[in-house]
Design an enzyme around this catalytic site. Structure first.
Site, short mmCIF file in Angstrom:
data_model
loop_
_atom_site.label_atom_id
_atom_site.label_comp_id
_atom_site.label_asym_id
_atom_site.label_seq_id
_atom_site.Cartn_x
_atom_site.Cartn_y
_atom_site.Cartn_z
N LYS A 40 0.81 -1.22 0.00
CA LYS A 40 0.00 0.00 0.00
C LYS A 40 0.84 1.27 0.00
O LYS A 40 0.51 2.24 -0.68
CB LYS A 40 -0.96 -0.01 1.19
CG LYS A 40 -2.00 -1.12 1.06
CD LYS A 40 -3.04 -1.06 2.12
CE LYS A 40 -3.90 -2.31 2.10
NZ LYS A 40 -4.55 -2.56 0.82
N ALA A 42 4.06 1.67 -1.10
CA ALA A 42 4.74 1.81 -2.40
C ALA A 42 3.74 2.17 -3.49
O ALA A 42 4.02 3.02 -4.35
CB ALA A 42 5.47 0.52 -2.75
N ASP A 217 -19.07 2.77 -7.12
CA ASP A 217 -20.07 3.77 -6.77
C ASP A 217 -19.44 5.10 -6.36
O ASP A 217 -20.13 6.03 -5.94
CB ASP A 217 -20.95 3.21 -5.62
CG ASP A 217 -22.12 4.12 -5.30
OD1 ASP A 217 -22.67 4.71 -6.25
OD2 ASP A 217 -22.45 4.26 -4.11
N ASP A 245 -5.42 2.61 -3.27
CA ASP A 245 -4.13 3.30 -3.16
C ASP A 245 -4.06 4.47 -4.15
O ASP A 245 -3.58 5.56 -3.82
CB ASP A 245 -2.98 2.32 -3.43
CG ASP A 245 -2.96 1.19 -2.40
OD1 ASP A 245 -3.35 1.45 -1.25
OD2 ASP A 245 -2.59 0.07 -2.76
O1 RIB Z 1 -3.75 -2.17 -1.82
C1 RIB Z 1 -3.23 -3.18 -2.65
C2 RIB Z 1 -2.00 -3.77 -2.01
O2 RIB Z 1 -2.37 -4.44 -0.85
C3 RIB Z 1 -1.30 -4.79 -2.86
O3 RIB Z 1 -0.37 -4.24 -3.74
C4 RIB Z 1 -0.70 -5.72 -1.84
O4 RIB Z 1 0.69 -5.64 -1.77
C5 RIB Z 1 -1.35 -5.34 -0.52
O5 RIB Z 1 -0.48 -4.66 0.25
#
Ligand code: RIB
Length: 298
Positions: A40, A42, A217, A245
């Protein structure tokens, strides 16, 4: 240029695309396997960098081949890695991900991510003091999450807390966040509430402004008063991994434009991100978000 600091996890994602999810004790044939960078922290760093921000990451990798690959990938994305430590004797974080019908199931082994310390955050103080926003999630120790929230608050730098994976936190910590960005399930867990309770009611009960993601949504946001809805965008979903992310990164990058605009752009960036396989595979550039929005009506 907008400056963002991300405090969070760095994983190698081991992704299997399958026709459906397996049940206990069952074996099925998958369609495709790939090893791609994730985590998350990175992911949010890469998404913010692609959107044109100057980004630094605070985190940890192991002293293994995966760690070296992860470092190279982040450097290629122009993420400042001066506060990413390589830990002797530790493995790098991994996530085993199954993607089926656009949905995913994920098992994370934190490894080096479990050793990201509050001292590392304090060590990045001068960087954080100059940042426009800080992003933090919960795949690292909670004491480090707390240290990030407190430092950002002390320095007057907005911290966006993405409470994923879901855990209950001391309610006081939430007051140090500028925005908390859960999905519906994470908000209920965060507040120790009944998960069947209406999320708009929960948003009003939270002691801090909430930006709540709702997948296709769109999102709901609330600073004061009633929560406001921002519709999502209609796209063909290949893989939703990393959509949250991307949303968080875009929210931080565009925060200075005000919440309505930042949330709209975050929904657009997240929509684009799900159109390709892999968490970072579909993360858009600033140009792609601008072009996509120019084609929309809403
Ligand atoms: O939010 C997605 C991420 O959650 C993935 O890339 C995985 O590594 C987990 O950390």
């Amino acid at each position: 240029m907008t400056r963002i600091v991300v405090v969070g996890s760095i994983n190698m994602d081991l992704v299997t695309q399958a026709p459906r999810f397996v049940g206990p004790g069952e074996t099925i044939l998958g369609e495709r396997f790939l090893t791609v960078p994730g985590g998350k922290g990175a992911n949010q760093a890469v998404a913010a960098a692609r959107l044109g921000a100057e980004v630094a990451l605070v985190g940890a990798i192991g002293d293994d081949a995966l760690g070296r690959q992860l470092r190279e990938g982040l450097a290629t994305e122009k993420v400042d890695l001066s506060h990413v430590v390589q830990l002797a004797g530790s493995a790098s974080g991994t996530a085993s991900i199954t993607v089926a019908g656009g949905e995913n199931q994920i098992i994370v082994v934190p490894a080096a991510n479990a050793r990201v310390t509050p001292a590392q955050v304090e060590g990045a103080q001068s960087l954080i003091a100059r940042a426009d926003a800080v992003l933090v999630q919960m795949e690292i120790p909670l004491e480090t999450v707390e240290a990030t929230l407190r430092l950002g608050h002390r320095l007057g730098v907005p911290v966006l807390l993405n409470p994923a994976p879901a855990q209950k936190l001391p309610i006081d910590w939430l007051r140090f966040a500028r925005y908390v960005t859960p999905n519906q399930h994470e908000l209920a867990i965060l507040l120790g509430a009944d998960p069947t309770e209406d999320f708009r009611t929960l948003m009003q009960r939270a002691p801090c402004p909430i930006v709540l993601t709702r997948g296709g949504d769109g999102a709901w946001y609330r600073e004061q008063g009633d929560p406001i809805h921002r519709s999502g965008f209609n796209v063909a979903v290949v893989d939703s991994t990393g959509a949250g992310d991307t949303f968080n990164a875009a929210l931080a990058v565009f925060l200075a434009e005000g919440l309505p605009s930042a949330v709209r752009k975050a929904c657009a960036a997240a929509a684009l991100s799900v159109t390709k396989l892999g968490a970072q595979g579909g993360m858009p550039t600033l140009h792609e978000v601008t072009f996509f929005l120019a084609q929309q009506k809403g």
